[in-house]
Design an enzyme around this catalytic site. Structure first.
Site, PDB file in Angstrom:
ATOM      1  N   CYS A 103       5.915  20.126 -38.707  1.00 41.78           N
ATOM      2  CA  CYS A 103       5.693  19.925 -37.273  1.00 41.78           C
ATOM      3  C   CYS A 103       4.201  19.758 -36.986  1.00 41.78           C
ATOM      4  CB  CYS A 103       6.318  21.081 -36.485  1.00 41.78           C
ATOM      5  SG  CYS A 103       6.474  20.723 -34.728  1.00 41.78           S
ATOM      6  N   HIS A 231      12.066  21.787 -38.590  1.00 41.24           N
ATOM      7  CA  HIS A 231      11.583  23.083 -39.088  1.00 41.24           C
ATOM      8  C   HIS A 231      12.515  23.684 -40.129  1.00 41.24           C
ATOM      9  CE1 HIS A 231       8.302  23.913 -36.188  1.00 41.24           C
ATOM     10  NE2 HIS A 231       8.971  23.077 -35.417  1.00 41.24           N
ATOM     11  N   GLU A 233      11.838  26.124 -42.060  1.00 42.16           N
ATOM     12  CA  GLU A 233      11.639  27.585 -42.100  1.00 42.16           C
ATOM     13  C   GLU A 233      12.454  28.308 -41.034  1.00 42.16           C
ATOM     14  OE1 GLU A 233       9.772  25.564 -40.566  1.00 42.16           O
ATOM     15  OE2 GLU A 233       9.042  26.523 -38.738  1.00 42.16           O
TER      16      GLU A 233
END
Lengths: 276, 1009
Positions: A103, A231, A233
């Site tokens: 990002c 994302h 994560e």
């Protein structure tokens, strides 16, 4: 029993409004890395620390509030600070280190010319991440199809990924037709936004920002530098998925046990496999 | 030093989505014949740098070679083609300009320049095409492009623009010619003069309070003491301001602590402090049974135990008046400011979640607006953008919220901002929730600089805002300054570099230092040490300034240098400004001269206020609703009503997953289209535990009886938490009151006694319900002047309570969401449906009148909640959804939409002798079909269940009312059969979804997903 092999190191950058550093570090640790979070200013003071790691992550966030455009100020800091950090980063990558930008981190890598680097030299900005065509920040889950011919270290062996996007400036625009051609030819567009059937698309909302060539993420020609808008994560657990309770019901119906991990974990697991 | 301009614009061949959105806003707001809007970002640099340097900065840093073109000399606009008008919007002098600050910082980095050598001011230029008059463009500028309170405009037509070569760089540097001084206040004047002194200085002190203040200085011991310290007999302006601030409604909650005489049916009752009698005492009693309450009502936020090793701190604030003036600045300051509460609780916590509840006027409002009232749609847009930036830019997920629309909120919107932090149970060997300050500890101010921002913020009202005072009136939060500060403070906490921390909120340093001084027994401040944004502030202004992004810390002297060098290495401003003492006094000097010396006990003394309340039940016209198009169309109307429709477009703009612990998102299911009842996160610090944030809000019931309104919203908050997966016995609550002025005044507030009676009843409702559920309040806040009054035009908000809940989920894998899962799953309704339609969404929409506000049966509801939680543990619930506004019909529709499934519902299942296994299980009174569908009885949950586990389910539900009312269908139709067995309607779920999701996308001009 022999002495346990030392775990490969991961360094997760923080500071100035980076804000996905905790979960990015947790994802690295979850994949097997020995992880540290480090403030940009500490790294500026000790750039050689990069070389003690096999993975460096520039996490998501709003560095400097996106005040001058996403990633602009943070990349300027890396480029113009006295410590010549930019050269060290290039050196780290050239020596075989892995670099992941998520990002805001992706936006920074693109601004710095570390991605897509289609001509195999770092430092010239060849593309940009422009404001989403719909004009606003959006948090929603997207499906990515992985280009299996890509040499990207992080996406090897993966077919599709369900991940959240959370950005206002994620529209991938190559600077020229030539750049786009090289990206395609060198299979650098390793993840693309796709519709539920898995077909890459430029249609909203499956492609949430109207990225050209449906590019959600790109790697450099070496495959070791990877940046993406979604994302991973934030999708490391089964229960991170917005439809997980339905999936649980389906697993139960088939008398199966749901998995522990979510799709995002695979990206970090690939990095670990490569690094260990 | 010179001013130079840099201009950046999107390349003509590429889209500029922001310009396109501005076009839409102008068209939809003003309906003008507009052709096109283009946008130019302007940076005005004030420095000694050469043209060449400025150009280099523009080319290498600001310009994006792929996306934009730039100019560091001629206006970039002239390279983009012609236009009719150019409008440039800039901040007024002294208003926070985050973009400008960052640009200046980058210029300094690039050319290695010292702090203060460069200033940059950002502006936005709009190039407008279309057949518009100058007057039209001025309207566009003031109604859409800027807020004239904080911004100013320059305007040129194309001819002038070309002739002049665009806009000239303008002086923007804030300069004050005022020489700071300390004034004496002579209090030995007539009573009327004292009152007018209070008004003139915006002290908001009553005559009693002023006389009390004066009597202190008349005491012999005080006189002697002051002489010894050489401060002079008369109070200084610093002292009266500090006193007024400490005693303000905002800080002391005078109405909530007043002596109240309450009359109802000729009975009179005296209540000494609503806060103590109802809120605190409920918690005190409940706390004897709950060992997980850690710190309540003591600190900036309430603290509860989460896991063995971690606690949670939770606080909800309101920021209503500022949001009425500048919706964006008000909201962002609200949420970023609220974060400093948990961050300043105990030794400090790490902020991990936001919640927000917003009340707006009618965004479709047409027709003229009274003076200084912004259009509700504009307020809504600004507030949402503020919450968005405040959460997203700080990296805090906004996991829960609510939006309510009613014309009563058009004068002042309600902006409730909530923030949760996580803290280890012990930090540096000490319980983290304790706050200790030792005499000798250094007072360190951390974060931003001090300006005139928000001085008298607590007492400022919209009528008093003048064209000349924008700097004070409105603040704009700076999320990045705060993020940097909070990150750095967590590092300092890890290294044990400070002893105590608190935030600078209302009252600024005077409050933060004043409150911490109570812990050590005194404080001595050196006001001149505080870092300023600009010169010219009087010492009292420095003390009271509410400039944002600041915390006050107590740092032991032996750790000071380490603390300061850590701050420096993180680019965070930290300044020692005095020390804590045990002198018993709050003291301050300015350039060595004593300017304040007040006895701490005196400063914090309580001066109670006496108020009257009188309750008379409102008269309600009883009326059946009229819905000529039938129940199916009625359902479609309810789920597309502003108060029934999806909030998804708003939620999409709030990052609700950052932090990596998202378990139940605000919108869930296949297309993320169905509303969850609360947000669940499992922080990284935990293994399988999580917590729910949920809320209850329903000001409409206040029209009937605030007692039941309060009971209902508490029940809703609790139920929402339980539905998601919280243990009903581990839920803590926060109460936030937003009331219209309840202080009787013959002219200004003739209905004050009724409004105060409403407040009393609401407190009783909360007390009774919380006691019965054993759900303690851990924190709260009240805001008591939510009226808009300009000339004869008065708009008062409906009495509103937001109850926020934080509930512990023992194992996040137990969580459920509302989406129907698989065709064939069986649908049950848990709880009892009664005839509760007064002020329901259905009656409001279709003109029904009834006194029957839902009455909360706490004993029965709690049985349902505990049973339900047991079902979750056993994995017996496939989907679960709370019933609230719109009742069972909207809940069923939402479960269908969420799952992309259909359902068949049979209302005869609710009848005694219905089809529930194990015989009659629900006998809550016979109802008409419309009542069964739309009643808003509390304590109900709609669930679906795996048919192969129905027996187990039924066995476990023995002991609670429940009914088998239908099945989930794969065919995407919602079909309802009435109690007579007749088919009432069958609706296409895609149509339901379309009607449900469309409204707010339209209001906000966002493309439908």
């Amino acid at each position: 029993m022999g002495k346990a092999k030392k775990k490969p190191g991961a360094l997760v950058l923080t500071g100035y409004g980076i804000n996905c550093d905790y979960e990015s570090a947790a994802a690295c640790t979850g994949a097997g890395f020995e992880t540290i979070r480090m403030h940009l200013n500490d790294l500026l003071g000790d750039g050689k620390r990069l070389f003690q790691n096999r993975l460096v992550v520039l996490p998501g966030g709003f560095s400097f509030g996106d005040d001058l455009g996403s990633g602009v100020a943070f990349s300027a800091k890396i480029r113009y600070a006295e410590a010549a950090l930019f050269d060290l980063v290039c050196g780290y990558v050239e020596k075989g280190g892995l670099l992941l930008g998520i990002c805001n981190g992706f936006q920074i890598l693109v601004r710095l010319g570390l991605l897509p680097a289609t001509e195999k030299s770092y430092g010239t900005q060849e593309a940009t991440l422009a404001p989403n065509r719909e004009g606003y920040f959006v948090d929603r889950w997207v499906r990515l199809s992985v280009d299996k011919s890509s040499g990207c270290v992080f996406t090897g062996g993966i077919k599709t990924l369900d991940l959240p996007v959370r950005h206002g400036e994620g529209r991938f625009l190559p600077g020229s037709k030539q750049v786009l051609r090289r990206l395609e030819r060198q299979t650098q567009i390793c993840v693309r936004y796709c519709d539920p059937e898995g077909v890459p698309t430029e249609e909203f909302p499956y492609n949430p920002n109207a990225s050209v060539a449906a590019a959600a993420g790109v790697c450099d020609p070496s495959g070791r530098v990877f940046g993406l808008m979604p994302h991973p994560e934030a999708a490391t657990r089964f229960y991170h998925h917005p439809d997980w309770t339905k999936r649980r019901r389906l697993y139960e119906k088939e008398r199966n046990v749901p998995p522990e991990y979510g799709d995002g974990h695979l990206i970090f697991a690939n990095a670990f496999e490569y690094a260990k | 030093m010179e001013y130079r301009r840099i201009e950046i614009a999107v390349k003509p061949a590429l889209d500029d989505p922001f310009a396109v959105h501005t076009e839409w806003e102008i068209r939809s707001t003003l309906g003008l014949p507009l052709e096109r809007v283009r946008r130019v970002c302007v940076y005005t640099v004030y420095s000694d740098l050469s043209k060449l340097h400025i150009r280099q900065f523009a080319a290498e840093v600001l310009n994006d070679p792929v996306l934009t073109v730039f100019s560091a000399l001629d206006p970039v606009a002239l390279t983009l083609g012609t236009f009719a008008w150019a409008v440039e919007v800039s901040f007024r002098q002294g208003v926070t300009d985050n973009v400008g600050h960052t640009a200046a910082e980058m210029l300094r980095t690039m050319f290695r320049l010292p702090e203060g050598s460069v200033n940059v001011y950002s502006s936005t230029q709009y190039l407008i095409d279309g057949d518009l008059t100058r007057e039209d463009v001025e309207t566009v500028a003031s109604e859409v492009l800027c807020n004239t309170l904080i911004q100013e405009i320059d305007l040129l037509d194309y001819g002038e623009f070309k002739r002049r070569g665009g806009f000239f760089p303008k002086r923007r540097h804030f300069l004050s010619s005022h020489m700071p001084r300390v004034a004496r206040v002579d209090l030995h004047i007539a009573d009327e003069e004292l009152v007018s002194l209070s008004e003139k200085r915006v002290l908001a002190l009553s005559l009693d309070e002023l006389l009390y203040f004066r009597s202190y200085f008349d005491r012999d011991d005080v006189k002697k003491e002051r002489e010894a310290f050489g401060i002079g007999a008369d109070p200084t302006d610093v002292e009266i301001e500090v006193f007024a601030q400490t005693q303000s409604e905002h800080c002391k909650h005078k109405i909530f602590n007043a002596e109240i005489t309450y009359r109802e049916n000729k009975n009179t009752e005296r209540i000494s402090s609503l806060f103590r009698t109802y809120i605190v005492s409920a918690t005190e009693r409940i706390s004897k049974k709950k060992d997980w309450l850690v710190s309540v009502f003591r600190d900036n936020a309430g603290v509860v135990r989460f896991t063995d090793r971690y606690n949670l701190a939770f606080k909800v604030e309101t920021h209503n008046s500022p949001s009425a003036l500048d919706p964006y600045g008000g909201a962002i300051t609200g949420i970023v400011g609220c974060d400093r509460d948990p961050a300043g609780t105990g030794i400090g916590s790490r902020i991990i979640a936001h919640t927000d509840a917003l009340c707006f006027g009618d965004p479709y409002h047409e027709g003229p607006l009274p003076p200084r009232m912004m259009h509700p749609k504009r307020i809504m847009e600004g507030v949402i953008k503020g919450i968005e930036d405040g959460g997203n830019k700080c990296g805090i997920p906004t996991v829960n919220g609510a939006i309510v629309f009613d014309p009563s909120f058009s004068g002042k919107p309600l902006v409730f901002c909530g923030s949760v932090g996580i803290m280890p149970e012990t930090v540096c060997g000490m319980p983290s929730h304790d706050k200790r300050v030792s005499p000798g500890d250094i007072i360190v101010m951390v974060g931003g600089r001090i300006g005139k921002d928000g001085i008298h913020g607590a007492t400022f009202s919209s009528e008093e805002i003048k064209e000349s005072s924008p700097v004070q009136a409105v603040q704009i939060g700076d999320p990045i300054t705060q993020k940097k500060m909070l990150d750095m403070l967590l590092e300092a906490q890890d290294r044990c570099l400070y002893r105590a921390i608190t935030d600078n909120g209302a009252g600024g340093l005077s409050s933060s230092v004043g409150e911490m001084a109570l812990l050590s027994g005194g404080a001595s401040l050196e006001i001149d040490k505080a870092p300023l944004k600009y010169e010219g502030l009087d010492p009292w202004e420095i003390l009271l300034s509410e400039a944002q992004e600041r915390m006050t810390l107590a740092v032991p002297p032996d750790r000071l240098s380490k603390f300061l060098s850590l701050a420096e290495s993180r680019d965070v401003l930290a300044t020692p400004i005095g020390e804590f003492t045990d002198s018993g006094f709050f003291c301050a000097t300015s350039n060595g001269e004593p300017v304040c010396r007040l006895d701490l006990d005196f400063l914090h003394s309580k001066i109670p206020m006496a108020l009257e309340a009188e309750w008379e039940p409102p008269r309600i016209e009883m009326k059946k609703p009229s819905f000529p198009d039938g129940l199916g169309q009625a359902l479609l109307a309810l789920i597309s009503d502003l108060n029934g429709c999806s909030r998804e477009p708003v939620v999409r703009r709030f990052d609700h997953e950052v932090g990596g612990g998202s378990v139940v998102k605000p919108y869930v299911g296949k297309e993320e289209a169905g509303p969850a009842d609360g947000g669940v996160i499992s922080p990284l610090e935990t293994d399988k535990e999580g917590f729910v944030l949920s809320c209850g809000i329903n000001p409409f019931y206040s029209r009937l009886d605030t007692y039941h309104m309060a009971a209902c919203v508490l029940d809703e908050a609790l139920r929402n938490a339980v539905v998601c997966g919280a243990d009903p016995d581990r839920i803590a609550l926060l109460d936030n009151f937003c009331w219209p002025d309840p202080v009787y005044d013959k002219k200004k507030t003739p209905d004050g006694k009724y409004k105060l009676a409403q407040l009393v009843r609401a407190c009783r409702g909360l007390y009774d319900t919380a006691m019965a559920y054993e759900t303690p309040f851990i924190s709260g806040k009240d805001s008591m002047k939510n009226d808009y009054k300009v000339k004869d035009h008065k708009v008062s908000v409906l009495p509103t309570i937001l109850v926020s809940a934080v509930g512990i989920v023992p194992d996040v894998l137990w969580c459920v969401t509302p989406d129907f899962k698989i065709g064939g799953d069986v649908i049950y309704l848990l709880g009892c449906t009664g005839r509760h339609l007064g002020e329901s969404l259905f009656y409001r929409k279709f003109g029904g009148g009834s006194r029957d506000v839902p009455v909360v049966d706490t004993e029965r509801n709690m049985r349902v909640y505990r049973t339900y939680h047991g079902l979750l543990k056993r994995g017996l619930v496939a989907s679960g959804h709370d019933l609230s506004e719109g009742g069972m019909a909207t809940a069923a529709a939402e479960s269908c939409i969420a799952g992309g499934m259909g359902a068949e519902i049979r209302l005869d299942g609710l009848e005694p002798g219905g089809s529930g296994p194990g015989g009659v299980t629900q006998d809550c009174g016979a109802l008409d079909d419309d009542e069964a569908l739309f009643s808003e009885s509390t304590g109900r949950i709609l669930v679906s269940v795996d048919p192969s586990r129905e027996d187990e389910f039924g066995a476990f539900c023995r002991g609670i009312p429940y009914a088998r009312i239908g099945t989930v269908k794969e065919d995407k139709r919602l079909t309802v059969f009435g109690r007579s067995g007749k088919r009432l309607f069958s609706l296409d779920v895609e149509e339901l979804e379309d009607r449900y999701r469309a409204p707010l996308y339209g209001v906000l001009g966002m493309k439908r997903a």
